[in-house]
Write a protein that holds these residues in place. Structure first.
Motif, short mmCIF file in Angstrom:
data_model
loop_
_atom_site.label_atom_id
_atom_site.label_comp_id
_atom_site.label_asym_id
_atom_site.label_seq_id
_atom_site.Cartn_x
_atom_site.Cartn_y
_atom_site.Cartn_z
N TYR A 26 2.91 8.45 5.91
CA TYR A 26 2.07 7.26 6.09
C TYR A 26 1.51 7.21 7.52
O TYR A 26 0.32 6.99 7.72
CB TYR A 26 2.85 5.99 5.80
CG TYR A 26 2.18 4.76 6.34
CD1 TYR A 26 1.04 4.25 5.74
CD2 TYR A 26 2.66 4.12 7.47
CE1 TYR A 26 0.40 3.13 6.25
CE2 TYR A 26 2.05 3.01 7.99
CZ TYR A 26 0.91 2.51 7.37
OH TYR A 26 0.28 1.41 7.89
N ARG A 30 -2.35 7.51 8.51
CA ARG A 30 -2.93 6.27 9.05
C ARG A 30 -3.51 6.47 10.44
O ARG A 30 -4.59 5.96 10.73
CB ARG A 30 -1.83 5.20 9.08
CG ARG A 30 -2.24 3.92 9.70
CD ARG A 30 -2.85 3.01 8.70
NE ARG A 30 -2.97 1.70 9.33
CZ ARG A 30 -4.05 0.96 9.19
NH1 ARG A 30 -5.03 1.35 8.45
NH2 ARG A 30 -4.10 -0.20 9.80
N PRO A 34 -7.13 9.66 9.71
CA PRO A 34 -7.47 8.44 8.97
C PRO A 34 -8.43 8.65 7.80
O PRO A 34 -8.45 7.85 6.88
CB PRO A 34 -8.09 7.53 10.03
CG PRO A 34 -8.44 8.41 11.16
CD PRO A 34 -7.59 9.61 11.09
N PRO A 40 -3.41 5.15 2.37
CA PRO A 40 -2.13 5.67 2.89
C PRO A 40 -1.00 4.65 2.84
O PRO A 40 0.16 5.01 2.86
CB PRO A 40 -2.46 6.04 4.33
CG PRO A 40 -3.63 5.20 4.69
CD PRO A 40 -4.41 5.03 3.43
N ARG A 41 -1.34 3.38 2.71
CA ARG A 41 -0.33 2.33 2.66
C ARG A 41 0.58 2.46 1.43
O ARG A 41 1.70 1.98 1.43
CB ARG A 41 -0.99 0.96 2.67
CG ARG A 41 -0.04 -0.15 2.98
CD ARG A 41 -0.71 -1.50 3.11
NE ARG A 41 -1.87 -1.43 3.97
CZ ARG A 41 -2.95 -2.19 3.82
NH1 ARG A 41 -3.00 -3.08 2.86
NH2 ARG A 41 -3.97 -2.09 4.63
#
Length: 93
Positions: A26, A30, A34, A40-41
């Motif tokens: 993550y 993140r 990106p 990605p959450r």
């Protein structure tokens, strides 16, 4: 299947390692890359699931170290499999 049981059942540090890998994934998606993943959450849900399982295993080892029949794993195993699969698919889809 036997390999997974030997790796994870009664091994909270190994389970916590999987949670840390999800968390590292993550953070990498993140902040480092990106644009690679759309969501990605979703990897945070996998990290939380594995972290909760690590806490549960630690509690089971602390309270009932002699437990040799683990019916709870019949529910936890499929839930973790689905949660991990969903979070990986959601993050990289």
């Amino acid at each position: 299947m036997e390999l997974l049981v030997r790796l994870f059942v009664g091994q909270p540090p190994a389970i916590l390692t999987v949670a840390v890998v999800f968390l590292a994934g993550y953070l990498a998606l993140r902040f480092r890359w990106p644009g690679v993943a759309r969501h990605p959450r979703a990897l945070l849900f996998g990290a939380m699931g594995w972290g909760i399982f690590a806490g549960w295993e630690w509690l089971v080892l602390l309270r009932t170290p002699e437990a040799n029949i683990r019916v709870d794993l019949l529910v936890i195993g499929p839930v973790l499999l689905l949660l991990s699969s969903w979070s990986l698919l959601r993050a990289f889809r």
